[in-house]
Motif scaffolding. Structure first.
Motif, short mmCIF file in Angstrom:
data_model
loop_
_atom_site.label_atom_id
_atom_site.label_comp_id
_atom_site.label_asym_id
_atom_site.label_seq_id
_atom_site.Cartn_x
_atom_site.Cartn_y
_atom_site.Cartn_z
N ASN A 162 39.93 35.05 45.31
CA ASN A 162 39.44 33.77 45.43
C ASN A 162 40.18 32.40 45.02
N GLN A 163 41.50 32.65 45.32
CA GLN A 163 42.43 31.53 44.92
C GLN A 163 42.55 30.55 45.96
N GLU A 176 35.54 37.84 48.81
CA GLU A 176 35.36 37.42 47.37
C GLU A 176 36.03 38.54 46.45
N GLU A 177 36.68 38.10 45.36
CA GLU A 177 37.20 38.86 44.38
C GLU A 177 36.30 39.90 43.69
N ARG A 178 36.34 41.36 44.00
CA ARG A 178 35.35 42.24 43.43
C ARG A 178 36.41 43.20 42.66
N SER A 179 36.07 43.70 41.38
CA SER A 179 37.03 44.38 40.64
C SER A 179 36.26 45.95 40.33
N SER A 209 43.70 38.42 38.13
CA SER A 209 42.25 37.85 38.21
C SER A 209 41.29 39.22 38.09
N LYS A 212 37.61 39.35 36.26
CA LYS A 212 37.33 38.17 35.96
C LYS A 212 35.96 37.62 36.84
N ARG A 213 35.76 38.29 37.66
CA ARG A 213 34.61 37.96 38.36
C ARG A 213 34.07 39.49 38.93
N GLY A 214 32.83 39.37 39.43
CA GLY A 214 32.44 40.53 40.27
C GLY A 214 32.30 41.80 39.50
N TRP A 215 32.15 41.98 38.12
CA TRP A 215 31.90 42.98 37.65
C TRP A 215 30.54 43.35 37.95
N SER A 238 42.86 40.04 28.15
CA SER A 238 42.14 40.09 29.46
C SER A 238 41.85 41.44 30.06
#
Ligand code: SAH
Ligand code: F3S
Length: 466
Positions: A162-163, A176-179, A209, A212-215, A238
């Protein structure tokens, strides 16, 4: 059963995706062909980061379609990965011999689609849709496809970015960022270690990252039964450092690496992890892109030159021998001679072990492609050559410094250029070639460095391992 040949372009994430697709196909009964010439299915796993990476894959496909398809009309040809994602149907319009276009969130559908195509139930398949949960689908391993288990493995921990750096196509091709969750990743790492893997590299476009998003909303680290107590106590860390801690607890795992972090999210907790966690190898690939604050801002990188150098100082304070590598783009739109000199001076100050230098390549749908003052090719070429000279000179000096030292390596296998020799890596990520024996594969051993080439060391294990 049909055989498949996968050719991979681009980064380690692509290599990992190809391995997962190959493992999926092998599990369904496919065999891996030794070359494209004998394969029933040829897949090109593509890269879009620079135009020449796309051109290489397009030319390869043209060749396959031309020479080869005529002789073997039943062969199935496919594009997958980043260029498949960003160009979709357009690839089939341009190259009508292509049967399959598989996007970056659809690797896990490869076997199902190939079955359809091989059985003739469908003529063409293009699937570049987004798919929720796809970040958790890259988990099968082939481990080189050899009977001997691999010593090192890549594990994908997240997808996307997402940067939105203004030059970069990756947010468009990877989404999109997804972890993935920590228990899911740890389970995969445990499985790899039980199969003989000694070193794991955690992979993502922007691993700092991670989480940080998408948990997934149902996942709470503090409540999860598999979350180790040490982590429950350390929840102020973190998510990425929590993940490293959890992987670090796996018995039998010797070494952990990761790529790529981003300077913007490089917190003190990550620096401290190097000092605290013995399995975390003292090497870091930290892309800087430019040494000029003005250019960094135009690139939307989110840090300054001084902040970058501060991270490096802290890393060296924690681990004086840390091996540092970076990525640098030469010739970003509007880069002046003065900006470029700032990059040269940063390279000298940071003393990288090595740097990957890229000539700026305008990418579709990115803001930088529409910026004024795009530089002429010969200017980019000349700056690239000047920077390369500085990087090589510093790298050679740093490598020479190790001559006479005793270092620990993990033996990975026969040397690529000479089967009679073995190769391994130091903890700081440097390749060491030595006269060894295949039985040392997977072992940690000490070698004495006898001489240094450009980005390769030559060692002698006999002195210290009898
Ligand atoms: N976050 C990823 C970056 C993927 S792209 C990672 O760190 O691995 C890998 C490198 O390609 C970037 O660090 C950058 O140096 C280079 N790159 C990306 N877009 C580019 C472009 N348009 N032109 C030239 N080089 C580029
Ligand atoms: Fe690309 Fe910048 Fe992300 S380089 S992958 S947009 S951190």
């Amino acid at each position: 059963m049909p055989s498949v040949f996968i050719k991979t372009y681009g980064c380690q994430m692509n290599e990992r995706d190809s391995e997962a697709v190959a493992a999926q196909l092998v599990a369904k009964g496919y065999t891996i062909a030794a070359s494209e010439k004998t394969a029933d299915v040829v897949l090109l796993n593509t890269c879009s980061v620079r135009d020449n990476a796309e051109q290489k894959a397009l030319m390869k496909m043209e060749n396959l379609a031309g020479n080869f398809r005529k002789r073997r009309p039943d062969v199935v040809l496919g594009f997958m990965g980043c260029m498949a994602q960003s160009r979709g149907q357009e690839l089939i319009d341009k190259l009508p011999d292509v049967d399959l276009v598989l996007g970056t969130q659809k690797f896990h559908r490869a076997a199902e689609y190939l079955d359809e195509l091989l059985a003739g139930r469908q003529k063409k398949i293009v699937d570049v849709a987004e798919e929720q949960g796809s970040e958790g689908t890259i988990k099968e391993h082939l481990l080189n496809g050899t009977a001997k288990s691999a010593v090192t493995a890549f594990v994908s921990i997240m997808q996307g970015c997402n940067q939105y750096c203004t030059f970069c196509i990756v947010p468009h091709t990877r989404g999109e960022e997804r972890s993935r969750t920590i228990p899911d990743i740890v389970a995969e790492c445990r499985e790899l270690v039980s199969r003989g893997v000694k070193e794991i590299t955690l992979l993502g476009q922007i691993v700092t990252s991670y989480g940080k998003r998408g948990w997934s909303p149902s996942f709470s680290l503090s409540e999860h039964p598999q979350t180790p107590d040490t982590l429950k106590r350390g929840l102020q860390l973190s998510p990425f450092v929590q993940l490293i801690e959890a992987v670090h607890e796996i018995d039998g795992l010797e070494r952990i690496r990761f790529t790529s972090p981003h300077p913007k999210g490089y917190g003190d907790d990550l620096v401290a992890a190097y000092a605290r966690l013995p399995k975390l190898c003292e090497s870091a690939h930290l892309p800087v892109q430019s040494g000029s604050d003005r250019v960094l801002k135009l690139m939307h990188r989110g840090y300054t030159r001084e902040r970058f150098l501060e991270i490096i100082r802290k890393l060296r304070a924690a681990k004086p021998d840390i091996g540092l590598t970076t990525d640098i783009i030469v010739g970003f739109p509007g880069e002046t001679e003065e900006d470029f000199e700032q990059t040269l001076s940063l390279a000298r100050e940071a003393e990288f072990d090595n740097a990957f230098l890229f000539k700026y390549s305008p990418r579709r749908d990115t803001p930088a492609a529409a910026m004024p003052d795009q530089l002429a090719e010969d200017v980019i070429e000349a700056r690239h050559a000047r920077l390369l000279e500085v990087i090589n000179e510093i790298g050679a000096r740093r490598y020479r410094k190790l001559v006479g030292e005793r270092v620990q390596i993990l033996v990975e296998g026969p040397s690529r250029n000479n089967d009679a020799r073995m190769t391994g890596r130091t903890r700081c990520g440097r390749i060491v070639v030595f006269d060894g024996n295949a039985r040392h594969r997977g072992e940690l051993m000490d070698v004495k460095i006898e001489r240094a080439g450009l980005f390769t060391l030559y060692g002698d294990p006999a002195v210290v391992n009898l």
